[in-house]
Scaffold this motif. Structure first.
Motif, PDB file in Angstrom:
ATOM      1  N   TYR A 192     -26.900  32.024 -38.787  1.00 45.93           N
ATOM      2  CA  TYR A 192     -26.937  30.605 -38.462  1.00 45.93           C
ATOM      3  C   TYR A 192     -26.283  30.385 -37.101  1.00 45.93           C
ATOM      4  N   GLY A 193     -26.555  29.226 -36.517  1.00 45.74           N
ATOM      5  CA  GLY A 193     -25.970  28.898 -35.224  1.00 45.74           C
ATOM      6  C   GLY A 193     -25.922  27.401 -35.000  1.00 45.74           C
ATOM      7  N   LEU A 194     -25.306  27.014 -33.884  1.00 46.82           N
ATOM      8  CA  LEU A 194     -25.246  25.623 -33.469  1.00 46.82           C
ATOM      9  C   LEU A 194     -26.173  25.422 -32.289  1.00 46.82           C
ATOM     10  N   SER A 195     -26.764  24.251 -32.212  1.00 45.51           N
ATOM     11  CA  SER A 195     -27.626  23.935 -31.073  1.00 45.51           C
ATOM     12  C   SER A 195     -27.478  22.456 -30.740  1.00 45.51           C
ATOM     13  N   GLY A 196     -27.755  22.117 -29.511  1.00 44.09           N
ATOM     14  CA  GLY A 196     -27.665  20.723 -29.105  1.00 44.09           C
ATOM     15  C   GLY A 196     -27.269  20.594 -27.647  1.00 44.09           C
ATOM     16  N   LEU A 197     -27.514  19.424 -27.105  1.00 44.25           N
ATOM     17  CA  LEU A 197     -27.253  19.167 -25.695  1.00 44.25           C
ATOM     18  C   LEU A 197     -25.782  19.351 -25.304  1.00 44.25           C
ATOM     19  N   HIS A 202     -17.208  27.248 -41.680  1.00 43.87           N
ATOM     20  CA  HIS A 202     -16.955  25.878 -42.130  1.00 43.87           C
ATOM     21  C   HIS A 202     -18.236  25.228 -42.634  1.00 43.87           C
ATOM     22  N   GLU A 203     -19.315  25.396 -41.886  1.00 41.27           N
ATOM     23  CA  GLU A 203     -20.583  24.773 -42.292  1.00 41.27           C
ATOM     24  C   GLU A 203     -21.161  25.452 -43.529  1.00 41.27           C
ATOM     25  N   LEU A 204     -21.049  26.780 -43.614  1.00 42.88           N
ATOM     26  CA  LEU A 204     -21.566  27.481 -44.792  1.00 42.88           C
ATOM     27  C   LEU A 204     -20.835  27.050 -46.056  1.00 42.88           C
ATOM     28  N   LYS A 205     -19.521  26.858 -45.943  1.00 45.64           N
ATOM     29  CA  LYS A 205     -18.726  26.457 -47.105  1.00 45.64           C
ATOM     30  C   LYS A 205     -18.895  24.983 -47.445  1.00 45.64           C
ATOM     31  N   SER A 206     -19.485  24.215 -46.547  1.00 42.57           N
ATOM     32  CA  SER A 206     -19.647  22.780 -46.813  1.00 42.57           C
ATOM     33  C   SER A 206     -20.647  22.518 -47.929  1.00 42.57           C
ATOM     34  N   GLY A 207     -21.529  23.483 -48.161  1.00 41.91           N
ATOM     35  CA  GLY A 207     -22.522  23.322 -49.216  1.00 41.91           C
ATOM     36  C   GLY A 207     -23.773  22.570 -48.781  1.00 41.91           C
ATOM     37  N   ARG A 208     -23.765  22.054 -47.557  1.00 42.86           N
ATOM     38  CA  ARG A 208     -24.951  21.341 -47.068  1.00 42.86           C
ATOM     39  C   ARG A 208     -26.032  22.340 -46.643  1.00 42.86           C
ATOM     40  N   LYS A 209     -27.264  21.953 -46.822  1.00 48.00           N
ATOM     41  CA  LYS A 209     -28.374  22.832 -46.513  1.00 48.00           C
ATOM     42  C   LYS A 209     -28.837  22.615 -45.079  1.00 48.00           C
ATOM     43  N   ALA A 210     -28.836  23.694 -44.307  1.00 49.08           N
ATOM     44  CA  ALA A 210     -29.293  23.622 -42.918  1.00 49.08           C
ATOM     45  C   ALA A 210     -30.822  23.453 -42.885  1.00 49.08           C
ATOM     46  N   PRO A 211     -31.342  22.769 -41.844  1.00 48.89           N
ATOM     47  CA  PRO A 211     -30.625  22.225 -40.678  1.00 48.89           C
ATOM     48  C   PRO A 211     -30.120  20.799 -40.931  1.00 48.89           C
ATOM     49  N   TYR A 212     -29.028  20.452 -40.249  1.00 43.75           N
ATOM     50  CA  TYR A 212     -28.514  19.091 -40.263  1.00 43.75           C
ATOM     51  C   TYR A 212     -27.664  18.896 -39.009  1.00 43.75           C
ATOM     52  N   ALA A 213     -27.385  17.637 -38.692  1.00 43.23           N
ATOM     53  CA  ALA A 213     -26.665  17.316 -37.454  1.00 43.23           C
ATOM     54  C   ALA A 213     -25.362  16.601 -37.766  1.00 43.23           C
ATOM     55  N   PHE A 214     -24.414  16.671 -36.841  1.00 42.04           N
ATOM     56  CA  PHE A 214     -23.147  15.954 -36.971  1.00 42.04           C
ATOM     57  C   PHE A 214     -22.614  15.632 -35.572  1.00 42.04           C
ATOM     58  N   GLN A 215     -21.780  14.606 -35.511  1.00 37.77           N
ATOM     59  CA  GLN A 215     -21.171  14.178 -34.250  1.00 37.77           C
ATOM     60  C   GLN A 215     -19.902  14.987 -34.006  1.00 37.77           C
ATOM     61  N   THR A 216     -19.770  15.525 -32.808  1.00 39.11           N
ATOM     62  CA  THR A 216     -18.612  16.356 -32.497  1.00 39.11           C
ATOM     63  C   THR A 216     -18.372  16.381 -30.996  1.00 39.11           C
ATOM     64  N   SER A 217     -17.186  16.834 -30.631  1.00 38.13           N
ATOM     65  CA  SER A 217     -16.872  17.083 -29.217  1.00 38.13           C
ATOM     66  C   SER A 217     -16.894  18.586 -28.997  1.00 38.13           C
ATOM     67  N   MET A 218     -17.817  19.037 -28.150  1.00 40.64           N
ATOM     68  CA  MET A 218     -17.936  20.458 -27.851  1.00 40.64           C
ATOM     69  C   MET A 218     -17.015  20.785 -26.681  1.00 40.64           C
ATOM     70  N   GLU A 274     -13.671  37.123 -41.397  1.00 43.61           N
ATOM     71  CA  GLU A 274     -13.127  37.350 -40.062  1.00 43.61           C
ATOM     72  C   GLU A 274     -14.229  37.623 -39.044  1.00 43.61           C
ATOM     73  N   THR A 275     -15.380  38.108 -39.514  1.00 42.67           N
ATOM     74  CA  THR A 275     -16.483  38.415 -38.599  1.00 42.67           C
ATOM     75  C   THR A 275     -17.216  37.144 -38.183  1.00 42.67           C
ATOM     76  N   LEU A 276     -17.532  36.288 -39.153  1.00 44.43           N
ATOM     77  CA  LEU A 276     -18.179  35.027 -38.826  1.00 44.43           C
ATOM     78  C   LEU A 276     -17.152  34.074 -38.233  1.00 44.43           C
ATOM     79  N   THR A 277     -17.542  33.363 -37.198  1.00 38.63           N
ATOM     80  CA  THR A 277     -16.602  32.455 -36.548  1.00 38.63           C
ATOM     81  C   THR A 277     -16.302  31.255 -37.446  1.00 38.63           C
ATOM     82  N   PRO A 278     -15.123  30.631 -37.270  1.00 37.49           N
ATOM     83  CA  PRO A 278     -14.738  29.507 -38.129  1.00 37.49           C
ATOM     84  C   PRO A 278     -15.755  28.379 -38.160  1.00 37.49           C
ATOM     85  N   ALA A 279     -16.415  28.101 -37.030  1.00 34.76           N
ATOM     86  CA  ALA A 279     -17.392  27.010 -36.998  1.00 34.76           C
ATOM     87  C   ALA A 279     -18.551  27.279 -37.952  1.00 34.76           C
ATOM     88  N   ILE A 280     -19.015  28.522 -38.000  1.00 38.28           N
ATOM     89  CA  ILE A 280     -20.119  28.879 -38.897  1.00 38.28           C
ATOM     90  C   ILE A 280     -19.633  28.912 -40.343  1.00 38.28           C
TER      91      ILE A 280
END
Length: 646
Positions: free
Chosen positions: A362-367, A234-250, A226-232
């Motif tokens: 962890y966090g999100l970054s990008g234009l 979701h990525e932690l549970k994905s099992g992928r190792k940061a850093p990585y990029a994905f296409q999304t609508s912010m 409940e403390t970590l936001t769903p976006a973070i």
């Protein structure tokens, strides 16, 4: 079905075979001492090998560690090992080559942990956890020696049997009772056990402490989630190792005039209003597959991932439209004399976002994060809710809205002008339904939208338009509602009732009724289930069509508070009905009766029954492995069924 014996009785039996008579007392102690020395030697070798790897782990030389451990294994100093870094497995070795059998979250360090067959020890160096172990079977060592003296042992068989039976009854009964409770799910009975032995009291205390620890860990996990936001998360549970990029609508959505409201009103008034807004908005964002990244004051920042079959820009606009409906509803119910609007503004931008490690977390970054904020700042109209986006998104959203304004502007920090579009009006769901643009319904997920969809489906069913029904059904089955209104639940209940009545009149196929029933698990949250809906579902439970029965069993398993009444259906003649009843009731209480029935499934000559049995066993195993690992590890029936289903 043959049942495994209690572990305590197995230990006593091993002792009994070795201790075959009073006259063989000295023999037993000599053999036991020799056996203990062998095991102690193995433990010492294992500890030495593990401690020898500390310097290599400190220098982050995992290759050297692997080489050393493989050499130690060849010399029979250790039998298996696993090297973990965080949640990743760096290297491992065991006899069957299956990493899952030894890949666990080891939490006890620098101690030798032993069972009847194995002993292992774990050390933690920085991010590394190294676990090494040896195989040990004390009973096998003792049995071999005892066999040589079997004649002498057999002479005292009766007396030793009587003596040990008395010991078991007087001193080990509490341990046996504790074992039975641990292999069941009724842990409340643990408090009723009264131990006569120090060992039993120790085991009982340890079991009670473990249960308390499990509850604490579950609570802490809930807090972290409940403390970590769903976006973070979701990525932690994905099992992928940061850093990585994905296409999304912010996406960003902000309350107009929040500062003035905050200054003019009492804190309690603002907090209650904003809390209601945030709770309802979170539910809507999750319905539209959005992932919340931040709450910044009155602003919600979330994103919708671009993936196959999902137009993230259209989904973002649709989600904002639903949030506008929430804002309007809050405004309509403001207390008299509130003297303020409750209007929101939103923006969205599609692009690449990176998931990156930071100095803390962890966090999100990008234009798109910057661009969406710049677009939001272009809104001047505070009295109306509106959405701003780049004109390039127009083809993706043109069916869902009417563009009120287009302008060219230079966004702060950018070197080239951008063409922005503004939207204040949206295409109604009734318009889409009237035009039979049913594929667009995925962008209409609010409670009011669902109620309109239910009305459309009722009309389609009455007109025997099954083609339209299944087009809408294919969309609805992808929805998941966690919070809702009683009006939405009532609308769905009316749809189920209509489908049931039409089917009873032979005006609706069994396939359609079964499909309508199957939607209940996704569209009706457990807390909003009404007795009237359960009554309709229980009528469907008696339907002659096996598919309708099976779907109803699954739905009642999700919605009903007590599913024990479904147990009778495990004896149904149809394999799917019986299998679904086994799955639903087994998740609540897996006992001997269900185990016996599943054994019959797996032994059946009918391949359909065998496949159904295998499906149920594997699903139950996964359920208990996650929900109750103690039960999963100690229930011998489940273990045997899982082995047979493999």
């Amino acid at each position: 079905m043959k049942r495994n014996k209690s572990m305590v009785l197995l230990i006593v039996a091993s002792f009994w075979v070795c201790y075959v008579g009073i006259t063989a007392t000295q023999f037993y102690f000599n053999v036991a001492e020799m056996t203990e020395q062998v095991i102690e030697t193995k433990h010492a070798q294992m500890t030495f090998v593990e401690d020898s790897q500390i310097s290599a782990l400190v220098s982050d030389n995992s290759d050297l560690v692997k080489a050393n451990l493989d050499k130690a294994r060849e010399l029979n100093l250790i039998h298996f090992y696993i090297l973990q870094k965080g949640s990743d497995v760096v290297s491992f070795h065991n006899n069957n080559g299956d990493v899952e059998s030894i890949n666990a979250d080891y939490k006890v360090f620098n101690q030798i942990l032993a069972t009847k067959n194995i002993a292992f020890r774990t050390i933690k160096i920085m991010d590394y956890r190294l676990t090494v172990g040896v195989f040990q079977n004390k009973a096998r060592i003792i049995m071999q020696t005892a066999w040589d003296y079997k004649g002498m042992i057999l002479r005292d068989l009766v007396s030793v049997t009587t003596f040990l039976s008395l010991i078991v009854w007087l001193f080990l009964k509490d341990i046996i009772d504790l074992t039975k409770i641990l292999s069941s799910r009724d842990r409340e009975k643990m408090g009723k056990i009264r131990s006569l032995s120090k060992e039993g009291a120790t085991l009982l205390h340890a079991a009670q402490t473990y249960e308390a620890t499990q509850r604490t860990l579950a609570y802490e996990n809930k807090v972290y989630t409940e403390t970590l936001t769903p976006a973070i998360m979701h990525e932690l549970k994905s099992g992928r190792k940061a850093p990585y990029a994905f296409q999304t609508s912010m996406v960003r959505v902000d309350l107009n005039g929040y500062t003035q409201i905050f200054l003019d009103k009492k804190d309690e008034y603002v907090s209650d209003m904003m809390n209601q807004y945030f709770i309802r908005s979170r539910e809507i964002i999750e319905r539209y597959d959005g992932l919340i990244y931040q709450y910044v004051g009155d602003e919600i920042v979330f994103h919708v991932k671009e993936c196959q079959g999902v137009n993230s820009q259209a989904m973002s606009l649709a989600c904002l439209r639903a949030i506008f409906e929430i804002a309007q509803d809050i405004e309509d119910h403001l207390p008299s004399g509130a003297d303020h609007y409750f209007k929101v503004k939103g923006s969205f931008v599609i692009g690449k976002i990176r998931f990156v490690p930071q100095d803390s977390g962890y966090g999100l970054s990008g234009l798109p994060l910057i661009e969406s904020a710049r677009l939001l700042s272009q809104v001047d109209d505070k009295a109306n809710s509106s959405i701003t986006f780049y004109s390039e998104a127009t083809p993706s959203v043109s069916d869902l809205c009417t563009i009120a304004e287009t302008k060219s502007t230079m966004l702060k920090g950018f070197s080239t002008p951008a063409t922005l579009c503004k939207v204040t009006e949206f295409s109604s769901i009734d318009r889409l339904l009237g035009r039979h643009q049913l594929e667009k319904l995925t962008y209409y997920r609010s409670d009011s939208d669902l109620i309109s969809i239910y009305r459309f489906l009722e009309k389609a069913l009455q007109e025997k338009d099954e083609i339209s029904f299944f087009r809408v059904f294919s969309v609805l089955k992808t929805f998941k509602i966690n919070q809702t209104s009683l009006q939405q639940v009532a609308g769905f209940e009316k749809l189920v009732e209509t489908a049931y009545k039409l089917n009873k009149q032979k005006d609706l196929s069994d396939k359609v009724l079964a499909s309508v029933v199957s939607l209940a698990s996704n569209l009706v949250p457990h807390a909003f289930v009404e007795s009237s809906l359960l009554a309709i579902l229980e009528k469907c439970l008696e339907h002659k069509d096996p598919r309708t029965q099976a779907n109803t069993i699954i739905v009642l398993g999700d919605l009903a508070r007590d599913v024990s009444f479904l147990r009778q259906y495990i004896y149904a003649s149809h394999n799917r009905v019986s299998a679904d009843a086994l799955l639903v009731t087994g998740r609540q209480n897996f006992d001997n009766e269900l185990a016996k029935k599943l054994h019959e499934f797996l032994e059946s000559k009918n391949p359909l029954f065998r496949a159904s049995g295998s499906f149920v066993v594997k699903n139950l195993a996964e359920h208990y492995k996650s929900a109750d690992p103690v039960f999963y590890e100690t229930n011998t029936d489940l273990k045997k069924l899982l082995k047979k289903a493999a």
